[in-house]
Design a protein around this motif. Structure first.
Motif, PDB file in Angstrom:
ATOM      1  N   ASP A  61     139.284   8.632 -44.456  1.00  0.00           N
ATOM      2  CA  ASP A  61     137.857   8.937 -44.322  1.00  0.00           C
ATOM      3  C   ASP A  61     137.597  10.430 -44.520  1.00  0.00           C
ATOM      4  O   ASP A  61     136.619  10.823 -45.172  1.00  0.00           O
ATOM      5  CB  ASP A  61     137.355   8.504 -42.944  1.00  0.00           C
ATOM      6  CG  ASP A  61     137.386   6.980 -42.772  1.00  0.00           C
ATOM      7  OD1 ASP A  61     137.372   6.287 -43.809  1.00  0.00           O
ATOM      8  OD2 ASP A  61     137.443   6.522 -41.621  1.00  0.00           O
ATOM      9  N   LYS A  62     138.474  11.247 -43.957  1.00  0.00           N
ATOM     10  CA  LYS A  62     138.302  12.689 -44.094  1.00  0.00           C
ATOM     11  C   LYS A  62     138.448  13.120 -45.562  1.00  0.00           C
ATOM     12  O   LYS A  62     137.698  13.964 -46.050  1.00  0.00           O
ATOM     13  CB  LYS A  62     139.333  13.424 -43.240  1.00  0.00           C
ATOM     14  CG  LYS A  62     139.140  13.238 -41.735  1.00  0.00           C
ATOM     15  CD  LYS A  62     137.899  13.964 -41.243  1.00  0.00           C
ATOM     16  CE  LYS A  62     137.797  13.892 -39.727  1.00  0.00           C
ATOM     17  NZ  LYS A  62     136.574  14.587 -39.229  1.00  0.00           N
ATOM     18  N   LEU A  63     139.427  12.528 -46.265  1.00  0.00           N
ATOM     19  CA  LEU A  63     139.647  12.876 -47.665  1.00  0.00           C
ATOM     20  C   LEU A  63     138.434  12.505 -48.514  1.00  0.00           C
ATOM     21  O   LEU A  63     138.020  13.270 -49.396  1.00  0.00           O
ATOM     22  CB  LEU A  63     140.891  12.166 -48.192  1.00  0.00           C
ATOM     23  CG  LEU A  63     141.286  12.477 -49.633  1.00  0.00           C
ATOM     24  CD1 LEU A  63     141.527  13.973 -49.810  1.00  0.00           C
ATOM     25  CD2 LEU A  63     142.526  11.688 -50.029  1.00  0.00           C
ATOM     26  N   ALA A  64     137.835  11.349 -48.224  1.00  0.00           N
ATOM     27  CA  ALA A  64     136.637  10.930 -48.966  1.00  0.00           C
ATOM     28  C   ALA A  64     135.484  11.905 -48.732  1.00  0.00           C
ATOM     29  O   ALA A  64     134.736  12.250 -49.660  1.00  0.00           O
ATOM     30  CB  ALA A  64     136.247   9.517 -48.546  1.00  0.00           C
ATOM     31  N   ALA A  65     135.358  12.365 -47.481  1.00  0.00           N
ATOM     32  CA  ALA A  65     134.273  13.304 -47.163  1.00  0.00           C
ATOM     33  C   ALA A  65     134.490  14.654 -47.856  1.00  0.00           C
ATOM     34  O   ALA A  65     133.541  15.284 -48.343  1.00  0.00           O
ATOM     35  CB  ALA A  65     134.188  13.491 -45.645  1.00  0.00           C
ATOM     36  N   ILE A  66     135.739  15.083 -47.910  1.00  0.00           N
ATOM     37  CA  ILE A  66     136.062  16.353 -48.567  1.00  0.00           C
ATOM     38  C   ILE A  66     135.749  16.271 -50.057  1.00  0.00           C
ATOM     39  O   ILE A  66     135.149  17.178 -50.648  1.00  0.00           O
ATOM     40  CB  ILE A  66     137.545  16.708 -48.342  1.00  0.00           C
ATOM     41  CG1 ILE A  66     137.778  17.022 -46.865  1.00  0.00           C
ATOM     42  CG2 ILE A  66     137.964  17.890 -49.217  1.00  0.00           C
ATOM     43  CD1 ILE A  66     139.231  17.087 -46.476  1.00  0.00           C
ATOM     44  N   ARG A  67     136.150  15.178 -50.687  1.00  0.00           N
ATOM     45  CA  ARG A  67     135.884  14.985 -52.112  1.00  0.00           C
ATOM     46  C   ARG A  67     134.384  15.007 -52.388  1.00  0.00           C
ATOM     47  O   ARG A  67     133.920  15.611 -53.376  1.00  0.00           O
ATOM     48  CB  ARG A  67     136.481  13.664 -52.575  1.00  0.00           C
ATOM     49  CG  ARG A  67     137.994  13.675 -52.702  1.00  0.00           C
ATOM     50  CD  ARG A  67     138.523  12.285 -52.973  1.00  0.00           C
ATOM     51  NE  ARG A  67     139.958  12.287 -53.261  1.00  0.00           N
ATOM     52  CZ  ARG A  67     140.712  11.194 -53.297  1.00  0.00           C
ATOM     53  NH1 ARG A  67     140.152  10.007 -53.070  1.00  0.00           N
ATOM     54  NH2 ARG A  67     141.989  11.271 -53.561  1.00  0.00           N
TER      55      ARG A  67
END
Length: 231
Positions: A61-67
């Motif tokens: 979830d964090k990686l998706a938000a960063i992207r």
């Protein structure tokens, strides 16, 4: 086969002017000095690093938000979230580290005649030659892939050789010499990763030990075999 040789008739004064050899795992640069030979040692697994942190359970979830932040043109916010989310999640490689230097003292001074150092790009052999005090000196240095060892050799045409061999590096845990072998154990600056450097002298002369150093005498030639391994 044509000869491809890089050579110079002046003694190097900086590391950038040194002569490199290697076998893919082990490597070193030879400073080609007259009074003292200095070998800057390298081994492919001597790296420093942080300790590994705990993985973030919300990584996906964090990686998706960063992207999405980067896609929205918000790189500062994306970078900040990445640091907050994943800063302690991985073992981050800091840098490659040297395995130290091996010093081989040969003469009281660097005065000589007919000096030349070269690197044979076909044979992979670095060499130094010069005349000093009525004797002609030659050195050769190469790294063997089949034997997984680096080989350094010096020969004097007339004068006897009297040399000392010494290992130097920061964060060295121990340096011991016994018989004809020097053994040094050191750690990386970051991560405390241990590695070992061994240098063995082969000669028909005399080899003595003192405080971790090796002293060679009563010979006109000797060979030093060098190997390095990490824990």
């Amino acid at each position: 086969m044509r000869n491809y040789i890089v050579y110079d008739n002046t003694q190097p004064t900086r590391w950038e002017e040194s002569t490199p050899v290697g076998n893919g795992r082990l490597g070193a640069t030879m400073m080609c000095g007259v009074d003292e030979e200095v070998l800057y040692l390298n081994e492919e697994t001597v790296w420093s690093s942080h300790n590994c942190g705990v993985p973030n359970p919300n990584m996906a979830d964090k990686l998706a938000a960063i992207r999405q932040l980067f896609l929205d043109g918000k790189p500062i916010e994306g970078d900040k979230l990445a640091i907050e989310s994943f800063g302690d999640c991985f073992s981050r490689i800091r840098s490659y580290e040297t395995a130290g230097t091996l010093h081989i003292g040969l003469h009281d001074n660097a005065r000589c005649k007919n000096y030349r150092h070269e690197l044979d790009l076909v044979k992979g052999i670095a060499s130094v030659s010069y005349d000093k005090d009525g004797s002609h000196y030659t050195r050769e240095f190469f790294a063997s892939a089949p034997d997984d060892v680096m080989v350094w050799r010096v020969t004097s045409s007339n004068a006897p050789l009297n040399a000392w061999i010494n290992f130097q590096r920061e964060y060295t845990l121990s340096v011991e010499s016994e018989g004809n072998t020097l053994c040094a154990v050191a750690t990386t600056v970051f991560g405390n990763h241990k590695f070992c450097v061994k240098a063995q002298v082969i000669t028909d002369g005399k080899v003595t030990c003192c405080d971790g150093d090796l002293y060679v005498s009563d010979t006109r030639c000797f060979t030093v075999l060098i190997t390095i391994a990490t824990q």
